[in-house]
Enzyme design. Sequence first.
Site, PDB file in Angstrom:
ATOM      1  N   ASP A  11       0.910  -1.328  -0.037  1.00  0.00           N
ATOM      2  CA  ASP A  11      -0.210   0.064   0.009  1.00  0.00           C
ATOM      3  C   ASP A  11       1.075   1.086  -0.190  1.00  0.00           C
ATOM      4  OD1 ASP A  11      -2.271  -1.537  -0.052  1.00  0.00           O
ATOM      5  OD2 ASP A  11      -2.494  -1.464   2.404  1.00  0.00           O
ATOM      6  N   ASP A 130     -13.701  -4.440  -2.285  1.00  0.00           N
ATOM      7  CA  ASP A 130     -13.250  -4.103  -0.792  1.00  0.00           C
ATOM      8  C   ASP A 130     -14.870  -4.589  -0.110  1.00  0.00           C
ATOM      9  OD1 ASP A 130     -10.886  -3.066  -1.011  1.00  0.00           O
ATOM     10  OD2 ASP A 130     -11.422  -0.822  -1.277  1.00  0.00           O
TER      11      ASP A 130
END
Length: 257
Positions: A11, A130
């Site tokens: 990330d 997600d």
Amino acid sequence: MLAKRIVPCLDVKDGCVVKGVQFRNHEIVGDIVPLAARYAAEGADELVFYDITASAHDRVVDKSWVSRVAEQIDIPFCVAGGIKTIGQARELLAFGADKISVNSPALSDPSLISRLQDEFGRQCIVIGIDSFYDAASDSYKVKQFTGDEAATKETAWYTQDWVEEVQKRGCGEIVLNVMNQDGVRGGYDIKQLSLVRQLCDVPLIASGGAGTMTHFRDVFIEAKVDAALAASVFHKAIINIGELKQYLAAEGIAIRQ
């Protein structure tokens, strides 16, 4: 049988690799290129890079580090973050990415998936989902703009329906990010992944929850996913990728050595 893949996830925020817990409270864990090189050397099958605030802040992933990563590693890698146009995708692929992943932009404009597939082919189009388990309704729901806690919102999509929709529109792979498990290292959500596996005709990548080598074994055997993505166990050197692959091979799982 196709070999299962081990996929470290990096990330990226403000030019650094970060990691949070359940998509919150991100801390800096290192620099992009050295971490990518380390994971490639350890035996990762591919890497995934998420510019986690790009979509929420209406910008596209920074191309400067994409080209530096491409120069340093010899394994495939995928990039994600605010990709909303054919031109943006083409530029990232030209800078060295092997695949591009879209998540929030596809929720805003589902036709983006089919347009990308028409232009570049299904094989390099990954959809990130997600997924959040809502205990009150006992259902799995899709969230958007999760890279910025203040911008995160629930969509109208249930996870199973969105999984089917993105396949109809031409995605080549799905990464299921299980938000409830993210960063807590308590194991992958086998129940949810198994449910999605039944609906998924394209490669399915499990994301969220890896804490031990047995968690990888269990998700491959029980949920029958094609790849397992993890971050904190690799960033914090809790698990070495080479040793993980030796363990999985000894457990009878087809894995690239």
